[in-house]
Design a protein around this motif. Structure first.
Motif, PDB file in Angstrom:
ATOM      1  N   LEU A  18      53.684  23.170  53.370  1.00 24.80           N
ATOM      2  CA  LEU A  18      53.066  23.221  54.699  1.00 24.80           C
ATOM      3  C   LEU A  18      51.735  22.473  54.726  1.00 24.80           C
ATOM      4  O   LEU A  18      51.399  21.831  55.726  1.00 24.80           O
ATOM      5  CB  LEU A  18      52.882  24.673  55.147  1.00 24.80           C
ATOM      6  N   VAL A  19      50.990  22.534  53.642  1.00 21.10           N
ATOM      7  CA  VAL A  19      49.737  21.771  53.559  1.00 21.10           C
ATOM      8  C   VAL A  19      50.048  20.277  53.566  1.00 21.10           C
ATOM      9  O   VAL A  19      49.378  19.498  54.254  1.00 21.10           O
ATOM     10  CB  VAL A  19      48.928  22.175  52.302  1.00 21.10           C
ATOM     11  N   ASP A  20      51.084  19.867  52.840  1.00 17.42           N
ATOM     12  CA  ASP A  20      51.498  18.466  52.859  1.00 17.42           C
ATOM     13  C   ASP A  20      51.924  18.048  54.263  1.00 17.42           C
ATOM     14  O   ASP A  20      51.646  16.920  54.692  1.00 17.42           O
ATOM     15  CB  ASP A  20      52.648  18.222  51.886  1.00 17.42           C
ATOM     16  N   ALA A  21      52.607  18.939  54.985  1.00 16.64           N
ATOM     17  CA  ALA A  21      53.015  18.638  56.358  1.00 16.64           C
ATOM     18  C   ALA A  21      51.796  18.460  57.258  1.00 16.64           C
ATOM     19  O   ALA A  21      51.747  17.522  58.065  1.00 16.64           O
ATOM     20  CB  ALA A  21      53.917  19.746  56.891  1.00 16.64           C
ATOM     21  N   ALA A  22      50.818  19.334  57.121  1.00 17.72           N
ATOM     22  CA  ALA A  22      49.602  19.217  57.924  1.00 17.72           C
ATOM     23  C   ALA A  22      48.881  17.906  57.631  1.00 17.72           C
ATOM     24  O   ALA A  22      48.382  17.242  58.550  1.00 17.72           O
ATOM     25  CB  ALA A  22      48.676  20.404  57.651  1.00 17.72           C
ATOM     26  N   MET A  23      48.848  17.508  56.370  1.00 15.83           N
ATOM     27  CA  MET A  23      48.214  16.239  56.008  1.00 15.83           C
ATOM     28  C   MET A  23      48.995  15.053  56.575  1.00 15.83           C
ATOM     29  O   MET A  23      48.395  14.060  57.001  1.00 15.83           O
ATOM     30  CB  MET A  23      48.101  16.119  54.482  1.00 15.83           C
ATOM     31  N   SER A  32      57.398  12.465  58.855  1.00 15.69           N
ATOM     32  CA  SER A  32      57.218  13.106  57.548  1.00 15.69           C
ATOM     33  C   SER A  32      56.773  14.556  57.723  1.00 15.69           C
ATOM     34  O   SER A  32      57.239  15.445  57.006  1.00 15.69           O
ATOM     35  CB  SER A  32      56.184  12.360  56.718  1.00 15.69           C
ATOM     36  N   GLY A  33      55.873  14.792  58.678  1.00 17.15           N
ATOM     37  CA  GLY A  33      55.397  16.148  58.924  1.00 17.15           C
ATOM     38  C   GLY A  33      56.511  17.077  59.367  1.00 17.15           C
ATOM     39  O   GLY A  33      56.622  18.202  58.876  1.00 17.15           O
ATOM     40  N   LEU A  49      63.118  23.428  47.402  1.00 13.76           N
ATOM     41  CA  LEU A  49      63.475  22.361  48.333  1.00 13.76           C
ATOM     42  C   LEU A  49      62.234  21.681  48.898  1.00 13.76           C
ATOM     43  O   LEU A  49      62.173  20.457  48.974  1.00 13.76           O
ATOM     44  CB  LEU A  49      64.344  22.902  49.476  1.00 13.76           C
ATOM     45  N   GLY A  50      61.246  22.464  49.267  1.00 18.13           N
ATOM     46  CA  GLY A  50      60.023  21.890  49.827  1.00 18.13           C
ATOM     47  C   GLY A  50      59.316  20.978  48.851  1.00 18.13           C
ATOM     48  O   GLY A  50      58.863  19.892  49.219  1.00 18.13           O
ATOM     49  N   THR A  51      59.237  21.390  47.623  1.00 17.42           N
ATOM     50  CA  THR A  51      58.591  20.573  46.594  1.00 17.42           C
ATOM     51  C   THR A  51      59.384  19.298  46.349  1.00 17.42           C
ATOM     52  O   THR A  51      58.800  18.217  46.229  1.00 17.42           O
ATOM     53  CB  THR A  51      58.468  21.373  45.282  1.00 17.42           C
ATOM     54  N   ALA A  52      60.704  19.399  46.320  1.00 16.87           N
ATOM     55  CA  ALA A  52      61.542  18.229  46.106  1.00 16.87           C
ATOM     56  C   ALA A  52      61.388  17.218  47.251  1.00 16.87           C
ATOM     57  O   ALA A  52      61.262  16.013  47.011  1.00 16.87           O
ATOM     58  CB  ALA A  52      63.000  18.645  45.967  1.00 16.87           C
ATOM     59  N   VAL A  53      61.363  17.702  48.484  1.00 17.94           N
ATOM     60  CA  VAL A  53      61.202  16.805  49.635  1.00 17.94           C
ATOM     61  C   VAL A  53      59.826  16.160  49.608  1.00 17.94           C
ATOM     62  O   VAL A  53      59.685  14.958  49.878  1.00 17.94           O
ATOM     63  CB  VAL A  53      61.442  17.566  50.958  1.00 17.94           C
ATOM     64  N   SER A  54      58.812  16.924  49.262  1.00 16.06           N
ATOM     65  CA  SER A  54      57.456  16.382  49.186  1.00 16.06           C
ATOM     66  C   SER A  54      57.379  15.271  48.139  1.00 16.06           C
ATOM     67  O   SER A  54      56.815  14.203  48.398  1.00 16.06           O
ATOM     68  CB  SER A  54      56.476  17.496  48.848  1.00 16.06           C
TER      69      SER A  54
END
Length: 64
Positions: A18-23, A32-33, A49-54
Motif C-alpha cells: 500500500l505504501v508503494d501504491a501511494a508512492m 501502477s498504483g 502477491l503484493g510483494t511479487a507485484v511490487s
C-alpha cells in the motif's frame, strides 16, 4: 517482546504494498498504483502477491 509469525509477515507485506501504491500515485503513475492496491487487497488470500507485484513493477520500470 512480540512474536513475528506468518500472519505478521503477511500484514507487513500488505502495508508495504500500500505504501508503494501511494508512492506510485504521488509520482503520477495511476496504473501502477491501482495494480498495487489490487495486489494488496488480494494478498490477504494469496500471501506474497503484493510483494511479487511490487518487485515485478520495479523490474519492468528498470528495463523499460
Amino acid at each position: 517482546m512480540a512474536n513475528f509469525n506468518a500472519d505478521s509477515a503477511n500484514k507487513l507485506s500488505m502495508v508495504s504494498t500500500l505504501v508503494d501504491a501511494a508512492m506510485a500515485f504521488a509520482r503520477g503513475r495511476p496504473k501502477s498504483g491501482i495494480l498495487l492496491v489490487g495486489a494488496a487487497a488480494l494478498s490477504s488470500r494469496v500471501p506474497g502477491l503484493g510483494t511479487a507485484v511490487s518487485l515485478l513493477l520495479r523490474l519492468v520500470r528498470r528495463f523499460r
